[in-house]
Design a protein around this motif. Structure first.
Motif, short mmCIF file in Angstrom:
data_model
loop_
_atom_site.label_atom_id
_atom_site.label_comp_id
_atom_site.label_asym_id
_atom_site.label_seq_id
_atom_site.Cartn_x
_atom_site.Cartn_y
_atom_site.Cartn_z
N THR A 162 5.55 -51.94 18.96
CA THR A 162 4.81 -51.56 20.11
C THR A 162 3.38 -51.79 19.42
O THR A 162 3.29 -52.16 18.07
N ILE B 10 9.33 -49.64 16.15
CA ILE B 10 10.46 -48.36 16.17
C ILE B 10 11.79 -48.98 16.12
O ILE B 10 12.23 -49.96 16.66
N TYR C 262 15.95 -48.52 16.38
CA TYR C 262 16.79 -48.00 17.50
C TYR C 262 18.32 -48.39 17.39
O TYR C 262 18.42 -49.50 16.55
N PRO D 231 16.38 -44.30 19.98
CA PRO D 231 15.24 -44.66 19.13
C PRO D 231 14.89 -43.38 18.17
O PRO D 231 15.35 -42.30 18.42
N THR E 152 11.58 -45.74 11.46
CA THR E 152 10.43 -46.26 12.40
C THR E 152 9.23 -46.01 11.58
O THR E 152 9.00 -45.20 10.78
N ASP F 41 4.44 -43.77 22.80
CA ASP F 41 5.22 -44.52 22.22
C ASP F 41 6.54 -44.79 22.78
O ASP F 41 7.04 -45.97 23.07
N PHE G 137 7.89 -48.27 24.32
CA PHE G 137 9.25 -48.82 24.13
C PHE G 137 10.02 -49.41 25.39
O PHE G 137 10.68 -50.40 25.24
#
Length: 292
Positions: A7, A12, A14, A55, A63, A82, A86
């Motif tokens: 981002t 991030i 996940y 995430p 992250t 955030d 995402f």
């Protein structure tokens, strides 16, 4: 397997489970926790033909921030942004959102400002409208929030930095009086607290929640809107443990007026703060009843 999305501020991390062509459920963990918290929930959702994504929130696990100069804000509006970014980058259209603790707060914020992103919302252990520093809370809830007041002191930061595993395990014990986490499960979760930004995000989040650290200017418009507790136009289910020692069930009661579509609230007797760990079938049933 860990996957990543970048981002504007974060990389991030996940996990994704199930067939990506199926409807998507995003599951957001709380604090102090990590995506492992959903391990007893995911298989049943995948077996029901859902695609699940879990995430890691900012400051947790793998992250990480893209720029060391980005403020390590724990402002809940920032965490919501955030996840909005995402979701936009996933480019999968509307999703079902399930959130626990901080994840529930994020879920409410997204539902309030970007209902176009959500089919449904299921929240655990947190009621709507409890992010405002001007909120009225009972003496009992003031007592349960002891750690939030502690983190507003430098002693709180020092203790969290030096003794994070001991402090968090003690808090879990207080929050879940009828359940004991296994050592392996706790340690696997606690590894995620070694993220270099975890302490800064934690401290700032609680200080900001009660007005003791500044808001980030770029989120101010969203923040001001959320402080008015706008009504939510997303079908919503709230689950609360009857023995929750962090956020008392009273904090999620009598919120019906804030929801414009179908709203349900279930209190689960004898269950503490981590409903998804303590009573996973109750969560599975509630999620599938909501998303179906």
């Amino acid at each position: 397997m860990i996957e990543y999305i970048k981002t504007p501020r974060l990389k991030i991390a996940y996990h994704a489970y199930g067939d990506s062509s199926n409807p998507t459920i995003i599951l957001l963990h709380g604090w102090p926790d990590a995506p492992l918290t959903w391990s007893q929930i995911i298989p049943s959702l995948v077996n029901a033909n859902y695609h699940c994504i879990t995430p890691y929130l900012r400051g947790c696990g793998l992250t990480e921030f893209l720029d060391h100069q980005t403020p390590r804000s724990g402002q809940l509006t920032a965490l919501a942004q955030d996840i909005i970014e995402f979701l936009e980058l996933l480019n999968i259209g509307k999703i079902h959102l399930v959130g626990h603790d901080w994840g529930a707060r994020i879920g409410y914020n997204i539902a309030a400002v970007r209902p176009d992103l959500l089919h449904t919302l299921t929240t655990l252990s947190v009621g709507y409208g409890t992010n405002n520093p001007k909120q009225n809370i009972s003496f009992s809830q003031i007592q349960q929030y002891w750690y939030q007041w502690f983190f507003c002191t430098e002693k709180g930061r020092e203790t969290l930095t030096a003794e994070r595993r001991g402090l968090i395990k003690y808090m879990w014990h207080l929050w879940c009086p009828n359940w004991k986490v296994g050592d392996d499960e706790f340690e696997e979760t606690a590894k995620n607290f070694d993220n270099p930004d975890w302490v800064d995000i934690t401290i700032d989040s609680y200080r900001n929640r009660w007005g003791f650290s500044p808001n980030i200017p770029e989120y101010e418009e969203m923040h001001q809107k959320l402080m008015t507790s706008p009504k939510i136009d997303v079908p919503t289910t709230v689950l609360h443990g009857g023995a929750d020692g962090a956020t008392l069930p009273e904090t999620s009661a009598n919120k019906e007026e804030f929801f414009l579509q179908d709203y349900q609230r279930l209190v689960i007797p004898e269950v503490g703060h981590f409903i998804q760990r303590e009573a996973p079938q109750s969560v599975i049933d509630a999620v599938l009843n909501r998303v179906s």
